[in-house]
Design a protein around this motif. Structure first.
Motif, PDB file in Angstrom:
ATOM      1  N   HIS A 284       0.825  -1.214   0.000  1.00 49.50           N
ATOM      2  CA  HIS A 284       0.000   0.000   0.000  1.00 49.50           C
ATOM      3  C   HIS A 284       0.860   1.265   0.000  1.00 49.50           C
ATOM      4  CE1 HIS A 284      -4.303   0.900   0.101  1.00 49.50           C
ATOM      5  NE2 HIS A 284      -3.807   2.103   0.244  1.00 49.50           N
TER       6      HIS A 284
ATOM      7  N   LEU B  22       8.365  -7.137   2.377  1.00 48.77           N
ATOM      8  CA  LEU B  22       7.877  -6.071   3.267  1.00 48.77           C
ATOM      9  C   LEU B  22       6.691  -6.536   4.120  1.00 48.77           C
ATOM     10  CD1 LEU B  22       7.489  -2.306   2.437  1.00 48.77           C
ATOM     11  CD2 LEU B  22       5.890  -3.494   3.920  1.00 48.77           C
TER      12      LEU B  22
ATOM     13  N   THR C  29       6.669  -7.499   8.147  1.00 48.59           N
ATOM     14  CA  THR C  29       5.805  -6.717   9.059  1.00 48.59           C
ATOM     15  C   THR C  29       4.887  -7.657   9.846  1.00 48.59           C
ATOM     16  OG1 THR C  29       5.838  -4.910   7.464  1.00 48.59           O
ATOM     17  CG2 THR C  29       4.120  -4.830   9.145  1.00 48.59           C
TER      18      THR C  29
ATOM     19  N   GLY D 181      -9.195  -6.904   8.479  1.00 47.07           N
ATOM     20  CA  GLY D 181      -8.961  -6.595   7.054  1.00 47.07           C
ATOM     21  C   GLY D 181      -8.133  -7.646   6.364  1.00 47.07           C
TER      22      GLY D 181
ATOM     23  N   GLY E 122      -8.035  -9.209   3.683  1.00 42.89           N
ATOM     24  CA  GLY E 122      -7.620  -9.138   2.281  1.00 42.89           C
ATOM     25  C   GLY E 122      -6.285  -8.445   2.079  1.00 42.89           C
TER      26      GLY E 122
ATOM     27  N   ALA F 140      -2.535   2.271   9.862  1.00 35.26           N
ATOM     28  CA  ALA F 140      -3.693   3.138  10.141  1.00 35.26           C
ATOM     29  C   ALA F 140      -4.374   3.512   8.831  1.00 35.26           C
ATOM     30  CB  ALA F 140      -3.249   4.368  10.906  1.00 35.26           C
TER      31      ALA F 140
ATOM     32  N   LEU G 285      -7.370   3.501   8.163  1.00 30.28           N
ATOM     33  CA  LEU G 285      -8.566   4.316   8.428  1.00 30.28           C
ATOM     34  C   LEU G 285      -8.224   5.592   9.194  1.00 30.28           C
ATOM     35  CD1 LEU G 285     -11.078   1.523   9.564  1.00 30.28           C
ATOM     36  CD2 LEU G 285     -10.701   2.403   7.258  1.00 30.28           C
TER      37      LEU G 285
ATOM     38  N   SER H  79       3.922  -1.848  15.974  1.00 34.02           N
ATOM     39  CA  SER H  79       4.926  -2.664  15.301  1.00 34.02           C
ATOM     40  C   SER H  79       5.187  -2.117  13.904  1.00 34.02           C
ATOM     41  CB  SER H  79       4.434  -4.120  15.217  1.00 34.02           C
ATOM     42  OG  SER H  79       5.506  -4.985  14.913  1.00 34.02           O
TER      43      SER H  79
END
Ligand code: NAP
Length: 335
Positions: A45, A144, A148, A169, A171, A259, A261, A282
């Motif tokens: 993302h 990545l 994470t 979430g 997906g 975050a 949202l 984290s």
């Protein structure tokens, strides 16, 4: 070489003009670096936010991408041999503390050029042999998001067999890794998603159950059915994290790595102290975490959840899919 180059930032609808597949100087390895011929790269993302200019320190032109798997094209005196199959740790300059990254920490793909290119140069200390049970395509999905998820689940969350874990979430790239890791570790995994099909897919991967986070008051419904969630892995923040404070059982642990949202409004502090909750943040992971992740996925023969594959020259379409949140797992780019 050819590379997918972000020429300028802007709206996702203009991405086809802003993200150009073109000639770019092939990098030459400096001392301590190796040259890698990239076979597959993957998106996160972060890459979408950079194209929109919504990330600190954005510069253009830049080659984006933090994930890849490929072969050593120039070992440059390192312990690797030309032709070795490898993956790359995208955490640059974590530093010596295991508890947190230092101030020089950065991520491959900004400020340095990333993996959406035929070749990359990278210090050999960030290069690892590809686990043999993974194809190049599968291996490219891990760096990545896999790192994470590994740190969130095992270093911060200390998830072990028998834990009842909720992953929000599902997906998302990091969330799907958290799901497959926790299942591999023997935890009972529950998930949320805004998409019924993704909830069903999660069950086929071994999740126990899930709930659609688009349903009003979903947290109350979920808590009635599953009152004993003791660990929560969340990358959504915002209203979803606020609901997680309600769902988590007394003495439980919430780990947040993102975050999507935004900020948490109506943060119910009284739930934190009254329920004796632990809240951990984290981010990415140290070199030690990356090495431990490789060992874990090798030992458990973990496979990633792959959503779709795009040719690098059609890379802009891959970004649009990620932006739409239609994906279940990682979006891969063939180089
Ligand atoms: N701290 C770090 O080191 C680190 C590393 C990687 C990512 N991140 C952050 O973590 C977040 C996820 O990254 P990613 O690359 O995995 O993103 P991604 O693949 O784009 O996934 C985003 C997911 O967010 C979920 N979502 C949307 N609305 C939601 C809601 N109301 N409640 C719960 N989930 C919701 C969706 O899941 P469904 O489709 O299932 O609804 C969507 O698939 C981003 O904010 C990113 O910046 C942080």
């Amino acid at each position: 070489m050819k590379a997918l180059v972000l020429e300028k930032t802007g709206d996702i609808k203009d991405l086809k003009e802003n993200l150009v597949f073109r000639d770019f100087d092939t990098p030459v390895p400096k001392e301590g670096e190796v040259l890698i011929k990239v076979q597959y790269a993957a998106l996160n993302h972060r890459d979408v936010w950079i194209t929109k200019g919504l990330y600190s320190g954005v510069r253009t032109p830049i080659i984006l991408g933090s994930d890849c798997a490929g072969t050593i094209a120039d070992s440059n005196g390192s312990s690797f041999k030309n032709g070795d199959a490898v993956i790359v740790n995208p955490t640059i300059n974590w530093g010596v503390n295991q508890s947190h990254q230092n101030k020089n920490f950065s991520i491959l793909g900004l400020p340095e050029n990333g993996t959406l290119a035929e070749y990359i140069c990278i210090p050999s200390k960030y290069v690892y042999l590809k686990p043999e049970h993974l194809s190049f395509k599968e291996a490219s999905a891990f760096p990545l998001a896999g790192l994470t998820a590994y740190r969130a689940c095992f270093v911060r969350g200390k998830i072990t067999a028998g834990d009842n874990v909720l992953i929000t979430g599902v997906g998302g790239g990091v969330a799907t890794f958290a799901m497959v890791y926790c299942i591999a570790a023997g935890a009972n995994v529950f998930v949320t998603s805004g998409d019924e099909d993704k909830l069903e897919q999660a069950i086929t991967f071994g999740a126990v159950g899930g709930i659609n986070h688009r349903i009003e008051n979903w947290e109350k419904r979920f808590k009635e059915i599953h009152p004993k969630i003791n660990k929560i892995i969340d990358g959504a923040g915002g209203g979803t994290f606020a609901k997680c404070l309600d769902i988590c059982s007394e003495g439980g642990t919430l780990i947040n790595y993102g975050a999507t949202l935004g900020a948490v409004k109506n943060f119910e502090m009284r739930r934190v102290f009254w329920k004796q909750l632990n809240i951990y943040g984290s981010t990415m992971g140290s070199d030690e975490d990356f090495a431990n992740m490789i060992e874990f996925i090798d030992a458990k023969k973990v496979k990633p959840v792959l959503d779709s594959e795009y040719e690098i020259q059609n890379g802009a379409e891959a970004f649009v899919r990620l932006e739409s949140s239609k994906q279940m797992g990682k979006i891969i780019v063939r180089v």
